[in-house]
Design a protein around this motif. Structure first.
Motif, PDB file in Angstrom:
ATOM      1  N   GLU A   1      14.077 -10.555   0.268  1.00 54.15           N
ATOM      2  CA  GLU A   1      14.449 -10.044  -1.054  1.00 54.15           C
ATOM      3  C   GLU A   1      15.213  -8.738  -0.980  1.00 54.15           C
ATOM      4  O   GLU A   1      15.609  -8.178  -1.988  1.00 54.15           O
ATOM      5  N   GLY A   2      15.434  -8.245   0.227  1.00 55.77           N
ATOM      6  CA  GLY A   2      16.231  -7.040   0.369  1.00 55.77           C
ATOM      7  C   GLY A   2      15.428  -5.764   0.488  1.00 55.77           C
ATOM      8  O   GLY A   2      15.982  -4.675   0.462  1.00 55.77           O
ATOM      9  N   VAL A   3      14.100  -5.855   0.622  1.00 50.80           N
ATOM     10  CA  VAL A   3      13.267  -4.664   0.788  1.00 50.80           C
ATOM     11  C   VAL A   3      13.045  -4.466   2.282  1.00 50.80           C
ATOM     12  O   VAL A   3      12.149  -5.043   2.875  1.00 50.80           O
ATOM     13  N   TYR A   4      13.889  -3.634   2.902  1.00 49.32           N
ATOM     14  CA  TYR A   4      13.876  -3.537   4.357  1.00 49.32           C
ATOM     15  C   TYR A   4      13.108  -2.342   4.883  1.00 49.32           C
ATOM     16  O   TYR A   4      13.001  -2.142   6.076  1.00 49.32           O
ATOM     17  N   GLU A   5      12.594  -1.519   3.973  1.00 50.28           N
ATOM     18  CA  GLU A   5      11.653  -0.488   4.365  1.00 50.28           C
ATOM     19  C   GLU A   5      10.389  -0.751   3.557  1.00 50.28           C
ATOM     20  O   GLU A   5      10.385  -0.636   2.329  1.00 50.28           O
ATOM     21  N   ILE A   6       9.333  -1.111   4.247  1.00 52.70           N
ATOM     22  CA  ILE A   6       8.151  -1.669   3.603  1.00 52.70           C
ATOM     23  C   ILE A   6       6.992  -0.699   3.746  1.00 52.70           C
ATOM     24  O   ILE A   6       6.656  -0.278   4.856  1.00 52.70           O
ATOM     25  N   THR A   7       6.350  -0.369   2.624  1.00 52.90           N
ATOM     26  CA  THR A   7       5.152   0.461   2.667  1.00 52.90           C
ATOM     27  C   THR A   7       3.912  -0.429   2.663  1.00 52.90           C
ATOM     28  O   THR A   7       3.969  -1.601   2.289  1.00 52.90           O
ATOM     29  N   THR A   8       2.803   0.151   3.064  1.00 52.69           N
ATOM     30  CA  THR A   8       1.536  -0.584   3.032  1.00 52.69           C
ATOM     31  C   THR A   8       1.234  -1.062   1.615  1.00 52.69           C
ATOM     32  O   THR A   8       0.763  -2.185   1.404  1.00 52.69           O
ATOM     33  N   THR A   9       1.531  -0.217   0.632  1.00 51.48           N
ATOM     34  CA  THR A   9       1.265  -0.577  -0.764  1.00 51.48           C
ATOM     35  C   THR A   9       2.021  -1.829  -1.174  1.00 51.48           C
ATOM     36  O   THR A   9       1.476  -2.707  -1.855  1.00 51.48           O
ATOM     37  N   GLU A  10       3.282  -1.954  -0.765  1.00 50.35           N
ATOM     38  CA  GLU A  10       4.075  -3.129  -1.127  1.00 50.35           C
ATOM     39  C   GLU A  10       3.483  -4.404  -0.540  1.00 50.35           C
ATOM     40  O   GLU A  10       3.485  -5.459  -1.179  1.00 50.35           O
ATOM     41  N   ILE A  11       2.950  -4.303   0.676  1.00 49.53           N
ATOM     42  CA  ILE A  11       2.313  -5.473   1.292  1.00 49.53           C
ATOM     43  C   ILE A  11       1.016  -5.826   0.565  1.00 49.53           C
ATOM     44  O   ILE A  11       0.728  -7.000   0.294  1.00 49.53           O
ATOM     45  N   VAL A  12       0.237  -4.804   0.227  1.00 46.80           N
ATOM     46  CA  VAL A  12      -1.014  -5.056  -0.497  1.00 46.80           C
ATOM     47  C   VAL A  12      -0.726  -5.749  -1.824  1.00 46.80           C
ATOM     48  O   VAL A  12      -1.394  -6.715  -2.203  1.00 46.80           O
ATOM     49  N   LYS A  13       0.289  -5.276  -2.555  1.00 47.85           N
ATOM     50  CA  LYS A  13       0.649  -5.889  -3.834  1.00 47.85           C
ATOM     51  C   LYS A  13       1.028  -7.352  -3.666  1.00 47.85           C
ATOM     52  O   LYS A  13       0.700  -8.203  -4.500  1.00 47.85           O
ATOM     53  N   THR A  14       1.743  -7.648  -2.583  1.00 48.57           N
ATOM     54  CA  THR A  14       2.230  -9.009  -2.363  1.00 48.57           C
ATOM     55  C   THR A  14       1.126  -9.946  -1.886  1.00 48.57           C
ATOM     56  O   THR A  14       1.038 -11.099  -2.328  1.00 48.57           O
ATOM     57  N   VAL A  15       0.237  -9.452  -1.009  1.00 48.20           N
ATOM     58  CA  VAL A  15      -0.802 -10.301  -0.423  1.00 48.20           C
ATOM     59  C   VAL A  15      -1.990 -10.465  -1.378  1.00 48.20           C
ATOM     60  O   VAL A  15      -2.600 -11.521  -1.447  1.00 48.20           O
ATOM     61  N   PHE A  16      -2.300  -9.430  -2.118  1.00 52.68           N
ATOM     62  CA  PHE A  16      -3.468  -9.455  -3.007  1.00 52.68           C
ATOM     63  C   PHE A  16      -3.056  -9.123  -4.445  1.00 52.68           C
ATOM     64  O   PHE A  16      -3.464  -8.089  -4.995  1.00 52.68           O
ATOM     65  N   PRO A  17      -2.239  -9.948  -5.083  1.00 56.85           N
ATOM     66  CA  PRO A  17      -1.744  -9.616  -6.431  1.00 56.85           C
ATOM     67  C   PRO A  17      -2.841  -9.496  -7.471  1.00 56.85           C
ATOM     68  O   PRO A  17      -2.799  -8.603  -8.326  1.00 56.85           O
ATOM     69  N   SER A  18      -3.849 -10.385  -7.424  1.00 59.21           N
ATOM     70  CA  SER A  18      -4.896 -10.344  -8.449  1.00 59.21           C
ATOM     71  C   SER A  18      -5.770  -9.106  -8.283  1.00 59.21           C
ATOM     72  O   SER A  18      -6.111  -8.428  -9.270  1.00 59.21           O
TER      73      SER A  18
ATOM     74  N   PRO B   1       6.631  10.711   1.218  1.00 61.48           N
ATOM     75  CA  PRO B   1       6.097  12.025   0.805  1.00 61.48           C
ATOM     76  C   PRO B   1       4.583  12.086   0.651  1.00 61.48           C
ATOM     77  O   PRO B   1       3.999  13.160   0.724  1.00 61.48           O
ATOM     78  N   ARG B   2       3.941  10.935   0.427  1.00 66.09           N
ATOM     79  CA  ARG B   2       2.478  10.928   0.281  1.00 66.09           C
ATOM     80  C   ARG B   2       1.759  10.720   1.611  1.00 66.09           C
ATOM     81  O   ARG B   2       0.550  10.570   1.646  1.00 66.09           O
ATOM     82  N   GLY B   3       2.531  10.658   2.700  1.00 65.43           N
ATOM     83  CA  GLY B   3       1.939  10.462   4.011  1.00 65.43           C
ATOM     84  C   GLY B   3       1.704   9.011   4.376  1.00 65.43           C
ATOM     85  O   GLY B   3       1.102   8.711   5.410  1.00 65.43           O
ATOM     86  N   GLU B   4       2.183   8.092   3.553  1.00 61.46           N
ATOM     87  CA  GLU B   4       2.008   6.665   3.810  1.00 61.46           C
ATOM     88  C   GLU B   4       3.068   6.178   4.793  1.00 61.46           C
ATOM     89  O   GLU B   4       4.242   6.552   4.695  1.00 61.46           O
ATOM     90  N   LYS B   5       2.678   5.346   5.733  1.00 61.92           N
ATOM     91  CA  LYS B   5       3.624   4.822   6.719  1.00 61.92           C
ATOM     92  C   LYS B   5       4.640   3.892   6.055  1.00 61.92           C
ATOM     93  O   LYS B   5       4.297   3.103   5.181  1.00 61.92           O
ATOM     94  N   VAL B   6       5.894   4.020   6.496  1.00 63.98           N
ATOM     95  CA  VAL B   6       6.965   3.132   6.037  1.00 63.98           C
ATOM     96  C   VAL B   6       7.437   2.327   7.247  1.00 63.98           C
ATOM     97  O   VAL B   6       7.802   2.892   8.271  1.00 63.98           O
ATOM     98  N   PHE B   7       7.400   1.006   7.111  1.00 65.01           N
ATOM     99  CA  PHE B   7       7.754   0.110   8.206  1.00 65.01           C
ATOM    100  C   PHE B   7       9.127  -0.505   7.962  1.00 65.01           C
ATOM    101  O   PHE B   7       9.534  -0.740   6.822  1.00 65.01           O
ATOM    102  N   THR B   8       9.825  -0.765   9.033  1.00 63.94           N
ATOM    103  CA  THR B   8      11.071  -1.514   8.934  1.00 63.94           C
ATOM    104  C   THR B   8      11.070  -2.578  10.025  1.00 63.94           C
ATOM    105  O   THR B   8      10.314  -2.473  11.004  1.00 63.94           O
TER     106      THR B   8
END
Length: 568
Positions: A64-81, A134-141
């Motif tokens: 989808e074009g999101v090439y820098e991925i935060t942990t939060t984005e993965i959590v939202k995608t894997v556990f939407p409910s 800025p919040r200290g969260e890891k950003v993955f690519t």
């Protein structure tokens, strides 16, 4: 103002609950969701299934074009409910302390589980940690391989695009960004500072759109922020935004109208930027004949700051070009209209580079150059269509710049054929100016016809092509050695010499063909406010050069080459 934990602007915020009854109901449902979350219980005992879901989530975001991925984005995608439950509790003013505590505990647990498997993907060489946000969260690519069906695959092979310029790419004549960057992001965006109520809103918008931009974000009319906002907030904004775009390997251009500028506050901005160890911020001063007196005062008070800190002094001559003009990493961007009914617009969708020197060595003929230019146009059309059809996530990111009329965000976009290493004397002697003018018109006819085809098919894709020069900082490899015109200039008298007049005349014609998207650069070693003002006055009144850049990076020991002009 703490810019490391900025809220999103109003248009991004949850509008809240409509009634207390509805609020209590939602809070109650949130509480039940936290207590009876079977999905959360299931993933704890099925680590293999969770690992697979995380790999699929990475792959989905990547496509989808999101090439820098935060942990939060993965959590939202894997556990939407589960994420929806957490958000509903944390965002509700009616949640109890116990409910908030439960939601935060669940959020932390989800993050810990996900980060464990993301770190495993790093160990396997599939992902890499690009930075901390800025919040200290890891950003993955994505690393050199990509996840597909649970198996590593070479990323470049996956995204390899067969373009109409492949023959010229193999010859080293045509070059472009790596495929992944080229097709997934637009090149540059212009924001209108005067349409943002606060620095907070402007900062949040930049954070939101930055992952969808490849080269440069420009802020037009930035003097409105300089003149009205608290200096401490302004300084925090500049530091944060500079560092954010540095991490994305982008440029920031601040476009400032000299006529309405508070110079003392502007000097505070320069001092703040001078302290940054890695500066990616350009300053463009926009002026016309009526604002020359303002420039005179500014130079007397600010030139030393420019010289001492190696700031480029970019002068936008509004008498020659009425729109928005600014330098980026790839080259100059020209927006021919000040768009006032949107927070910002895309000024350039994509670009491609042509090494003119290498072309003249290998192919030489005018006919071959016409064929090359048309092949470049077809390639730009292909890349633009891929952006709109495939990478919809980034398109959506940009549409927040005008929620009421998203199409306007792309209505002024232009794709550039950028020319590297052309000899100004050869351009005139060999009739290359006439060739470039003819090529420009051919490219425009091609672009108009293709855009009409897309519109007739119901696709609101804007497609326009322009010529421009390429900068050395354009991220291309294997470029031919740069050749440019060099002339010693010790005083205003040297600018009026026959050789210099001829150079400026040819540059004017060439920039006219480029429709303003180019600059002339002047290097200085020991300039004074009086000398700079004299030269700006002369160049803006006797020529139609739209962008003149004064560069103060020359060393004192280079006094024999006090100044020289070039077009790179």
């Amino acid at each position: 103002m703490d810019l490391q934990a900025q809220a999103m602007p109003e248009q991004f915020k949850n509008k809240g609950l409509t009634s207390k009854r509805e609020a209590r109901g939602k809070a109650g449902r949130s509480n039940n969701g936290l207590k009876n979350n079977s999905g959360f219980n299931n993933f704890e005992v099925n680590s293999q299934k969770l690992s697979r879901k995380i790999e699929q989530a990475v792959q989905k975001l990547f496509r989808e074009g999101v090439y820098e991925i935060t942990t939060t984005e993965i959590v939202k995608t894997v556990f939407p409910s589960q994420w929806q439950v957490i958000e509903s509790v944390l965002n509700s003013e009616f949640s109890t302390k116990h409910e908030v505590h439960q939601a935060k505990a669940l959020k932390a647990k989800l993050h810990r589980k996900v980060i464990y498997y993301l770190n495993k993907l790093v160990e396997e060489g599939l992902l890499r940690i690009s930075k901390l946000n800025p919040r200290g969260e890891k950003v993955f690519t994505v690393s050199r391989t990509q996840i597909q069906a649970g198996k590593p695959q070479n990323l470049n092979a996956m995204l390899s695009i067969l373009t109409p310029t492949k023959y010229y790419e193999d010859l080293g004549i045509v070059q472009h960004h790596p495929d992944i960057e080229w097709v997934s992001r637009v090149h540059s965006v212009v924001l209108n500072a005067d349409l943002f109520e606060s620095l907070t809103a402007l900062n949040a918008t930049i954070q939101h759109i930055a992952p969808a931009v490849n080269d440069t974000i420009a802020i037009n009319n930035f003097q409105t922020m300089i003149n009205t906002k608290q200096l401490s907030s302004l300084q925090n904004f500049l530091v944060f935004t500079n560092n954010l775009l540095r991490d994305y390997n982008q440029k920031l251009s601040l476009i400032i109208n000299v006529s309405y500028l508070n110079i003392e506050r502007f000097n505070a901005v320069l001092k703040t930027l001078s302290l940054l160890p890695s500066r990616v911020t350009n300053i463009v001063l926009k002026l016309n004949h009526k604002s020359m007196s303002s420039l005179d005062v500014l130079l007397s008070k600010s030139l030393k700051l420019f010289m001492d800190n190696n700031f480029k002094l970019n002068i936008h001559n509004a008498n020659a070009f009425k729109g928005v003009l600014y330098p980026g990493r790839a080259g100059v961007y020209a927006l021919h209209k000040n768009v006032k009914n949107a927070l910002g617009v895309v000024s350039s969708a994509t670009s491609i580079g042509i090494d003119v020197m290498r072309f003249t060595e290998k192919l030489k003929t005018f006919t071959a150059f016409r064929k090359l230019s048309l092949a470049a146009a077809k390639t730009l059309l292909l890349i633009t269509s891929i952006q709109f059809k495939t990478f919809k996530q980034n398109i959506k990111r940009l549409q927040i710049l005008s929620r009421e009329n998203p199409a306007i965000v792309f209505s002024h976009s232009k794709s550039y054929v950028r020319l590297w290493n052309y000899d100004w004397e050869g351009v005139e002697k060999n009739n290359l100016l006439d060739l470039m003018l003819s090529v420009r018109e051919t490219l425009k006819i091609f672009a108009r016809s293709e855009e009409m085809i897309y519109k007739s098919c119901g696709l609101p894709m804007k497609f326009n092509i322009g010529l421009s020069s390429a900068f050395k900082t354009y991220k291309l490899k294997f470029l031919s050695k740069k050749h440019y015109f060099k002339q010693r200039v010790y005083s205003l008298k040297d600018l009026t010499s026959p050789v210099m007049k001829n150079f400026l005349r040819v540059r004017e014609r060439l920039i006219n063909i480029f429709e303003g998207a180019d600059r002339v650069r002047i290097f200085h070693a020991n300039a004074s406010p009086e000398k700079i003002f004299e030269e700006v006055s002369y160049l803006t009144t006797t020529t139609n050069l739209p962008l003149i850049s004064f560069d103060f990076t020359a060393k004192p020991r280079d006094l024999k080459l006090t100044q020289f002009l070039n077009h790179g």
